[in-house]
Design a protein around this motif. Structure first.
Motif, mmCIF file in Angstrom:
data_model
loop_
_atom_site.group_PDB
_atom_site.id
_atom_site.type_symbol
_atom_site.label_atom_id
_atom_site.label_comp_id
_atom_site.label_asym_id
_atom_site.label_seq_id
_atom_site.Cartn_x
_atom_site.Cartn_y
_atom_site.Cartn_z
ATOM 1 N N VAL A 1 2.286 13.434 2.995
ATOM 2 C CA VAL A 1 2.097 12.590 1.819
ATOM 3 C C VAL A 1 1.210 11.406 2.191
ATOM 4 C CG1 VAL A 1 3.224 11.182 0.064
ATOM 5 C CG2 VAL A 1 4.350 13.237 0.916
ATOM 6 N N CYS A 2 0.123 11.227 1.468
ATOM 7 C CA CYS A 2 -0.816 10.137 1.731
ATOM 8 C C CYS A 2 -1.248 9.508 0.414
ATOM 9 C CB CYS A 2 -2.052 10.640 2.477
ATOM 10 S SG CYS A 2 -1.694 11.415 4.068
ATOM 11 N N SER B 1 5.693 2.946 7.811
ATOM 12 C CA SER B 1 6.108 3.799 6.695
ATOM 13 C C SER B 1 4.998 4.751 6.286
ATOM 14 C CB SER B 1 6.520 2.930 5.501
ATOM 15 O OG SER B 1 7.606 2.096 5.823
ATOM 16 N N GLU B 2 3.776 4.233 6.204
ATOM 17 C CA GLU B 2 2.649 5.087 5.816
ATOM 18 C C GLU B 2 2.394 6.163 6.865
ATOM 19 O OE1 GLU B 2 -1.964 4.868 4.187
ATOM 20 O OE2 GLU B 2 -1.038 3.049 5.000
ATOM 21 N N PHE B 3 2.504 5.788 8.152
ATOM 22 C CA PHE B 3 2.329 6.758 9.225
ATOM 23 C C PHE B 3 3.361 7.872 9.131
ATOM 24 C CE2 PHE B 3 3.246 7.479 13.973
ATOM 25 C CZ PHE B 3 2.414 8.588 14.039
ATOM 26 N N VAL B 4 4.623 7.512 8.933
ATOM 27 C CA VAL B 4 5.686 8.513 8.838
ATOM 28 C C VAL B 4 5.440 9.442 7.646
ATOM 29 C CG1 VAL B 4 8.150 8.883 8.432
ATOM 30 C CG2 VAL B 4 7.404 7.078 10.004
ATOM 31 N N LEU B 5 5.084 8.883 6.507
ATOM 32 C CA LEU B 5 4.839 9.710 5.323
ATOM 33 C C LEU B 5 3.653 10.646 5.524
ATOM 34 C CD1 LEU B 5 5.561 7.148 2.461
ATOM 35 C CD2 LEU B 5 6.878 9.214 3.008
ATOM 36 N N SER B 6 2.653 10.186 6.279
ATOM 37 C CA SER B 6 1.509 11.067 6.552
ATOM 38 C C SER B 6 1.946 12.283 7.361
ATOM 39 C CB SER B 6 0.406 10.300 7.292
ATOM 40 O OG SER B 6 0.756 10.038 8.646
ATOM 41 N N ARG C 1 0.805 -1.232 0.000
ATOM 42 C CA ARG C 1 0.000 0.000 0.000
ATOM 43 C C ARG C 1 0.837 1.283 0.000
ATOM 44 N NH1 ARG C 1 -5.413 1.972 2.636
ATOM 45 N NH2 ARG C 1 -4.824 4.040 3.363
ATOM 46 N N PRO C 2 1.910 1.398 0.803
ATOM 47 C CA PRO C 2 2.680 2.654 0.749
ATOM 48 C C PRO C 2 3.270 2.946 -0.624
ATOM 49 C CG PRO C 2 3.253 1.392 2.709
ATOM 50 C CD PRO C 2 2.421 0.499 1.842
ATOM 51 N N TYR C 3 3.451 1.914 -1.440
ATOM 52 C CA TYR C 3 4.038 2.115 -2.765
ATOM 53 C C TYR C 3 3.059 2.749 -3.750
ATOM 54 C CZ TYR C 3 7.600 -1.031 -0.858
ATOM 55 O OH TYR C 3 8.559 -1.614 -0.081
ATOM 56 N N LEU C 4 1.785 2.854 -3.348
ATOM 57 C CA LEU C 4 0.837 3.596 -4.173
ATOM 58 C C LEU C 4 1.274 5.047 -4.306
ATOM 59 C CD1 LEU C 4 -2.436 2.084 -2.709
ATOM 60 C CD2 LEU C 4 -1.787 1.966 -5.111
ATOM 61 N N MET C 5 1.914 5.577 -3.263
ATOM 62 C CA MET C 5 2.393 6.956 -3.311
ATOM 63 C C MET C 5 3.549 7.104 -4.290
ATOM 64 S SD MET C 5 2.054 7.965 0.734
ATOM 65 C CE MET C 5 2.149 6.335 1.469
ATOM 66 N N VAL C 6 4.291 6.017 -4.507
ATOM 67 C CA VAL C 6 5.367 5.986 -5.490
ATOM 68 C C VAL C 6 4.801 5.779 -6.890
ATOM 69 C CG1 VAL C 6 7.371 4.655 -6.258
ATOM 70 C CG2 VAL C 6 7.083 5.181 -3.832
ATOM 71 N N ALA C 7 3.759 4.948 -6.986
ATOM 72 C CA ALA C 7 3.183 4.575 -8.286
ATOM 73 C C ALA C 7 2.617 5.763 -9.039
ATOM 74 C CB ALA C 7 2.094 3.522 -8.090
ATOM 75 N N SER D 1 0.683 2.579 14.878
ATOM 76 C CA SER D 1 0.644 3.333 13.624
ATOM 77 C C SER D 1 -0.779 3.747 13.288
ATOM 78 C CB SER D 1 1.245 2.501 12.490
ATOM 79 O OG SER D 1 2.631 2.291 12.679
ATOM 80 N N VAL D 2 -1.736 2.854 13.516
ATOM 81 C CA VAL D 2 -3.143 3.184 13.270
ATOM 82 C C VAL D 2 -3.599 4.274 14.227
ATOM 83 C CG1 VAL D 2 -5.501 2.307 13.434
ATOM 84 C CG2 VAL D 2 -3.761 0.964 12.264
ATOM 85 N N GLN D 3 -3.219 4.165 15.492
ATOM 86 C CA GLN D 3 -3.578 5.206 16.450
ATOM 87 C C GLN D 3 -3.037 6.552 15.994
ATOM 88 O OE1 GLN D 3 -2.387 4.448 20.535
ATOM 89 N NE2 GLN D 3 -2.899 6.540 21.163
ATOM 90 N N GLY D 4 -1.793 6.554 15.503
ATOM 91 C CA GLY D 4 -1.212 7.798 15.017
ATOM 92 C C GLY D 4 -1.952 8.363 13.820
ATOM 93 N N MET D 5 -2.350 7.499 12.902
ATOM 94 C CA MET D 5 -3.013 7.967 11.685
ATOM 95 C C MET D 5 -4.469 8.335 11.905
ATOM 96 S SD MET D 5 -1.291 5.788 8.549
ATOM 97 C CE MET D 5 -1.312 4.154 9.297
ATOM 98 N N THR D 6 -5.063 7.909 13.013
ATOM 99 C CA THR D 6 -6.442 8.304 13.324
ATOM 100 C C THR D 6 -6.511 9.398 14.368
ATOM 101 O OG1 THR D 6 -6.611 6.488 14.940
ATOM 102 C CG2 THR D 6 -7.438 6.056 12.709
ATOM 103 N N ALA D 7 -5.370 9.772 14.927
ATOM 104 C CA ALA D 7 -5.337 10.865 15.900
ATOM 105 C C ALA D 7 -5.588 12.192 15.197
ATOM 106 C CB ALA D 7 -3.985 10.896 16.615
ATOM 107 N N THR D 8 -6.262 13.092 15.876
ATOM 108 C CA THR D 8 -6.536 14.406 15.297
ATOM 109 C C THR D 8 -5.634 15.481 15.889
ATOM 110 O OG1 THR D 8 -8.319 14.718 16.910
ATOM 111 C CG2 THR D 8 -8.933 13.870 14.731
ATOM 112 N N SER D 9 -4.813 15.147 16.886
ATOM 113 C CA SER D 9 -3.910 16.127 17.474
ATOM 114 C C SER D 9 -2.471 15.818 17.085
ATOM 115 C CB SER D 9 -4.033 16.149 18.997
ATOM 116 O OG SER D 9 -3.396 15.034 19.583
#
Length: 437
Positions: free
Chosen positions: A425-426, A416-421, A71-77, A362-370
């Motif tokens: 970049v998403c 990786s996806e969390f860091v890029l967010s 999935r993170p490679y979609l950002m590369v694709a 990572s999911v907690q980080g990507m769903t956090a709003t703060s």
């Protein structure tokens, strides 16, 4: 397809992380290792030349894991035609596997008879494991849809994709009536209860709700009750993707009706049976229900989870029922919430007690709003790699040098996806991209 060099498009992502976090050399190094992990070590080919993605330490391809790993490679694709072609090939391979057996969760690279062939179910030489999980059928739809949004290409919505979709819809409709219509059963001898289904392989008895039944969770552990709520949420999202794909690519009126009817029925079932009153958190989502009144208040680290619902596209990040559920998940009311000297987060019955899963962090980080919560989770992940530079399956919350799985490609990809967010970049078309605009 080579896996021995670092493409320029990958280096661009690593440079972005370095520019965003110039003072954080350990994070830069960890991101590079984790981001490259799937491409360099788990991506191979079948005899037909299609991609085959192993989980890492198991030589089989899970439909769920292979999607999440890539999935993170979609950002590369978006700007890399070679990577876009690899992902399109993976979607084709996934849909071919689904046509072989839509109840299977993991497959062999060839029809070599490896895996759990002794299980009491309808095994075949191409199937590694046949634990039926709703999410295994959601993930390839998600990958195909997000590839379209990332590249504007629809060529992968071909005959294989349509036939795979037909098999998926048939199973989901059948499993709405698990007790009377399902051909599926599963038993494994001489194992813990979570690796097999009771009642002669049919699982705990359920009543009709409109939701679709699942034998196992995305952890590959057996469901306590057959209506796994986060997986049904993911099915609603996947069906929404299919509505859009059909409207833009196929224009099949009969298929449109089938998709819409199933989506409406599952969504009604979620709202009617999965929304439960918690004594401390009010109206929130249960993790599992059976349609007769029994419910299971918990959340597991594996995705789909209740915590991951808006990340996957079910509801909004600020929806009151989701926020109440999130408060429960990140509290001691959740039996798999872990607090330790080094880590605090969600664990799983799949791994030892007092272990936190980096995937859930990572999911907690990507769903956090703060921003403060996101940064705190990032620092926790970077500080608890066990000295390996990789993410793991589960980590001892009080000693990060004790963990399960030396490296875990799915977890590396989520990190990786969390860091890029955090770098802005998403994946295009994803709920996370909409939130970070």
């Amino acid at each position: 397809m080579t896996t021995k060099h670092v493409p320029k498009s990958f280096q661009k992502m690593m440079d972005l992380v370095a520019e965003t976090f110039p003072e954080h050399e350990k994070l830069q190094k960890m991101f590079g290792q984790c981001f490259l992990n799937t491409y360099m070590t788990t991506l191979t080919e079948t005899k037909e030349g299609l991609p085959f993605v192993i989980t890492g330490d198991i030589p089989a391809m899970w439909l769920r894991d292979s999607t999440s790993q890539i999935r993170p490679y979609l950002m590369v694709a978006e700007d890399d035609p070679e990577m876009a072609a690899i992902i399109a090939g993976l979607v084709k391979q996934q849909m071919r596997f689904i046509q072989l057996d839509p109840y299977a969760n993991a497959f062999n690279q060839e029809a070599n008879g490896k895996g759990f062939q002794a299980d009491k179910t309808e095994m075949s030489p191409h199937v590694w494991e046949r634990k039926y999980e709703i999410d295994s059928l959601c993930y390839p739809i998600q990958l195909g849809y997000l590839l379209w949004k990332s590249t504007d290409d629809t060529a992968h919505f071909d005959a294989d994709f349509r036939q795979g979709v037909a098999a998926i819809l048939d199973v989901w409709k059948t499993e709405q009536y698990h007790e009377t219509q399902s051909p599926y059963s599963f038993e494994r001898a001489d194992v813990r209860q979570s690796d097999t289904l009771n009642r002669d392989g049919k699982g705990t008895e359920v009543a009709y709700t409109g939701m679709t039944w699942s034998g196992f969770r995305p952890s590959d552990d057996a469901c306590l009750y057959g209506y796994l709520v986060p997986s049904n949420m993911f099915a609603v999202v996947a069906l929404g993707y299919l509505q859009e794909i059909n409207a833009n690519c196929w224009q099949d009126a009969t298929l449109a009706t089938q998709i819409t009817t199933l989506k409406v029925e599952i969504e009604r079932g979620i709202q009617a049976f999965a929304v439960q009153e918690h004594p401390y958190h009010g109206p929130m989502y249960a993790y599992e229900v059976d349609g007769t009144g029994r419910k299971n208040f918990m959340d597991d680290a594996n995705v789909p989870s209740l915590l991951a619902a808006p990340y996957l596209g079910y509801g909004e990040f600020t929806d009151p029922k989701y926020l109440a559920t999130r408060d429960f998940i990140l509290s001691r009311e959740n039996p798999f919430y872990v607090e330790g000297a080094e880590l605090t987060g969600i664990g799983s019955p799949h791994t030892p007690d007092h272990y936190v899963w980096p995937i859930a962090l990572s999911v907690q980080g990507m769903t956090a709003t703060s921003v403060s919560e996101k940064r705190a989770i990032l620092e926790m992940l970077v500080a608890t790699d066990g000295g390996t530079g990789f993410m793991h399956e589960g980590v001892n919350a009080s000693n990060h040098h004790e963990y399960t799985r030396e490296w875990f490609a799915w977890s590396n990809a989520m990190f990786s996806e969390f860091v890029l967010s955090l770098c802005g970049v998403c994946v295009k078309g994803s709920p996370l991209a909409k939130m970070t605009k």
